[in-house]
Motif scaffolding. Structure first.
Motif, PDB file in Angstrom:
ATOM      1  N   TYR A 142       0.840  -1.187   0.000  1.00 49.17           N
ATOM      2  CA  TYR A 142       0.000   0.000   0.000  1.00 49.17           C
ATOM      3  C   TYR A 142       0.881   1.246   0.000  1.00 49.17           C
ATOM      4  O   TYR A 142       1.187   1.805   1.028  1.00 49.17           O
ATOM      5  CB  TYR A 142      -0.913   0.016   1.216  1.00 49.17           C
ATOM      6  N   ILE A 143       1.289   1.666  -1.176  1.00 46.60           N
ATOM      7  CA  ILE A 143       2.111   2.854  -1.318  1.00 46.60           C
ATOM      8  C   ILE A 143       1.323   3.848  -2.158  1.00 46.60           C
ATOM      9  O   ILE A 143       0.949   3.556  -3.286  1.00 46.60           O
ATOM     10  CB  ILE A 143       3.451   2.534  -2.001  1.00 46.60           C
ATOM     11  N   PHE A 144       1.067   4.987  -1.589  1.00 48.91           N
ATOM     12  CA  PHE A 144       0.301   6.003  -2.300  1.00 48.91           C
ATOM     13  C   PHE A 144       1.174   6.620  -3.381  1.00 48.91           C
ATOM     14  O   PHE A 144       2.236   7.150  -3.106  1.00 48.91           O
ATOM     15  CB  PHE A 144      -0.191   7.077  -1.331  1.00 48.91           C
ATOM     16  N   ASP A 145       0.738   6.510  -4.623  1.00 49.92           N
ATOM     17  CA  ASP A 145       1.466   7.082  -5.752  1.00 49.92           C
ATOM     18  C   ASP A 145       0.883   8.461  -6.029  1.00 49.92           C
ATOM     19  O   ASP A 145      -0.096   8.610  -6.737  1.00 49.92           O
ATOM     20  CB  ASP A 145       1.353   6.171  -6.965  1.00 49.92           C
ATOM     21  N   ARG A 146       1.505   9.468  -5.433  1.00 47.66           N
ATOM     22  CA  ARG A 146       1.009  10.843  -5.520  1.00 47.66           C
ATOM     23  C   ARG A 146       0.957  11.345  -6.957  1.00 47.66           C
ATOM     24  O   ARG A 146       0.026  12.035  -7.346  1.00 47.66           O
ATOM     25  CB  ARG A 146       1.891  11.756  -4.674  1.00 47.66           C
ATOM     26  N   GLN A 147       1.921  10.974  -7.769  1.00 50.15           N
ATOM     27  CA  GLN A 147       1.970  11.446  -9.151  1.00 50.15           C
ATOM     28  C   GLN A 147       0.794  10.919  -9.969  1.00 50.15           C
ATOM     29  O   GLN A 147       0.134  11.677 -10.675  1.00 50.15           O
ATOM     30  CB  GLN A 147       3.291  11.039  -9.801  1.00 50.15           C
ATOM     31  N   SER A 148       0.535   9.615  -9.880  1.00 46.92           N
ATOM     32  CA  SER A 148      -0.586   9.042 -10.623  1.00 46.92           C
ATOM     33  C   SER A 148      -1.913   9.620 -10.150  1.00 46.92           C
ATOM     34  O   SER A 148      -2.786   9.948 -10.958  1.00 46.92           O
ATOM     35  CB  SER A 148      -0.614   7.521 -10.476  1.00 46.92           C
ATOM     36  N   PHE A 149      -2.066   9.752  -8.836  1.00 44.28           N
ATOM     37  CA  PHE A 149      -3.304  10.297  -8.293  1.00 44.28           C
ATOM     38  C   PHE A 149      -3.500  11.745  -8.750  1.00 44.28           C
ATOM     39  O   PHE A 149      -4.597  12.137  -9.132  1.00 44.28           O
ATOM     40  CB  PHE A 149      -3.290  10.206  -6.762  1.00 44.28           C
ATOM     41  N   THR A 150      -2.416  12.530  -8.747  1.00 42.37           N
ATOM     42  CA  THR A 150      -2.475  13.920  -9.203  1.00 42.37           C
ATOM     43  C   THR A 150      -2.887  13.987 -10.666  1.00 42.37           C
ATOM     44  O   THR A 150      -3.729  14.805 -11.050  1.00 42.37           O
ATOM     45  CB  THR A 150      -1.109  14.615  -9.012  1.00 42.37           C
ATOM     46  N   LEU A 151      -2.302  13.123 -11.489  1.00 36.21           N
ATOM     47  CA  LEU A 151      -2.651  13.096 -12.911  1.00 36.21           C
ATOM     48  C   LEU A 151      -4.128  12.766 -13.109  1.00 36.21           C
ATOM     49  O   LEU A 151      -4.823  13.417 -13.907  1.00 36.21           O
ATOM     50  CB  LEU A 151      -1.775  12.083 -13.647  1.00 36.21           C
ATOM     51  N   ILE A 152      -4.640  11.787 -12.382  1.00 32.61           N
ATOM     52  CA  ILE A 152      -6.051  11.407 -12.494  1.00 32.61           C
ATOM     53  C   ILE A 152      -6.955  12.568 -12.090  1.00 32.61           C
ATOM     54  O   ILE A 152      -7.937  12.879 -12.770  1.00 32.61           O
ATOM     55  CB  ILE A 152      -6.342  10.154 -11.639  1.00 32.61           C
ATOM     56  N   ILE A 153      -6.639  13.248 -10.988  1.00 30.29           N
ATOM     57  CA  ILE A 153      -7.450  14.376 -10.517  1.00 30.29           C
ATOM     58  C   ILE A 153      -7.415  15.525 -11.522  1.00 30.29           C
ATOM     59  O   ILE A 153      -8.454  16.121 -11.846  1.00 30.29           O
ATOM     60  CB  ILE A 153      -6.983  14.845  -9.121  1.00 30.29           C
ATOM     61  N   ILE A 154      -6.234  15.860 -12.030  1.00 29.94           N
ATOM     62  CA  ILE A 154      -6.117  16.961 -13.006  1.00 29.94           C
ATOM     63  C   ILE A 154      -6.945  16.655 -14.252  1.00 29.94           C
ATOM     64  O   ILE A 154      -7.680  17.511 -14.747  1.00 29.94           O
ATOM     65  CB  ILE A 154      -4.639  17.230 -13.361  1.00 29.94           C
ATOM     66  N   LEU A 155      -6.835  15.439 -14.766  1.00 34.48           N
ATOM     67  CA  LEU A 155      -7.606  15.072 -15.954  1.00 34.48           C
ATOM     68  C   LEU A 155      -9.107  15.126 -15.692  1.00 34.48           C
ATOM     69  O   LEU A 155      -9.879  15.610 -16.529  1.00 34.48           O
ATOM     70  CB  LEU A 155      -7.201  13.688 -16.446  1.00 34.48           C
TER      71      LEU A 155
END
Length: 191
Positions: free
Chosen positions: A145-158
């Motif tokens: 369980y490692i939060f991938d901040r970059q992927s999550f940020t990309l999903i939110i921005i899109l």
């Protein structure tokens, strides 16, 4: 022989999945990853490539999986397996269309299937978002369980871009533009 297993697996996926390629993803994951033919991470990559590649999603993903497992002949057999059920069913429906179009039970069944297809597609989107955002190497079973901040940020921005554009312009954003924006944002965020 593995190519006949690939054919039969994709034939069953094509036969029992209603709603197109996205509705097939849970069944593909269940059948293909559980047999050890590809990893969950590879499936996620194939989903992304299949979406970006021209042509029907289900055919693209079947071709990629078949090629990965058994080379070009495996790709051919997987593709044939996934399209054959639809070809058979559409041919039968075309022959009997007049009878089907007026039958209230058939119309009711088709109306009842629509929410199921929407639910399958939504479930797939949620699962992919969770896997891309919260699990290392897209491996849920490893419990990393490692939060991938970059992927999550990309999903939110899109998501914000698409929703904002739709509300302002009262129409959907062109899928090619979404792919282009995703690529640019991916380069900015991940490099």
């Amino acid at each position: 022989m593995i190519v006949f297993q690939i054919f039969s697996t994709f034939f069953l996926i094509g036969l029992f999945t209603i709603g197109g390629g996205y509705a097939m993803i849970p069944m593909i994951q269940d059948q293909i990853v559980s047999k050890g033919w590809i990893t969950s991470s590879t499936l996620t990559d194939f989903i992304a490539i299949s979406e970006a590649t021209p042509g029907p999603f289900a055919i693209n993903i079947a071709t990629f999986v078949g090629n990965s497992v058994a080379g070009p002949f495996g790709a051919f057999m997987a593709t044939l397996g996934v399209i054959l059920p639809s070809m058979i069913i559409i041919t039968i429906i075309a022959i009997l269309f007049k009878k089907f179009s007026k039958n209230k039970y058939i119309q009711g069944a088709l109306s009842g299937v629509k929410p199921i297809v929407v639910g399958l597609i939504l479930a797939t989107a949620i699962i992919l978002t969770i896997k891309l955002s919260f699990f290392a190497n897209n491996n849920i079973s490893a419990c990393n369980y490692i939060f991938d901040r970059q992927s999550f940020t990309l999903i939110i921005i899109l998501a914000i871009l698409v929703i904002t554009f739709k509300r302002v312009n009262k129409k959907s954003l062109n899928p090619l533009l979404i792919l282009l924006i995703s690529g640019v944002l991916g380069l900015i965020i991940f490099i």
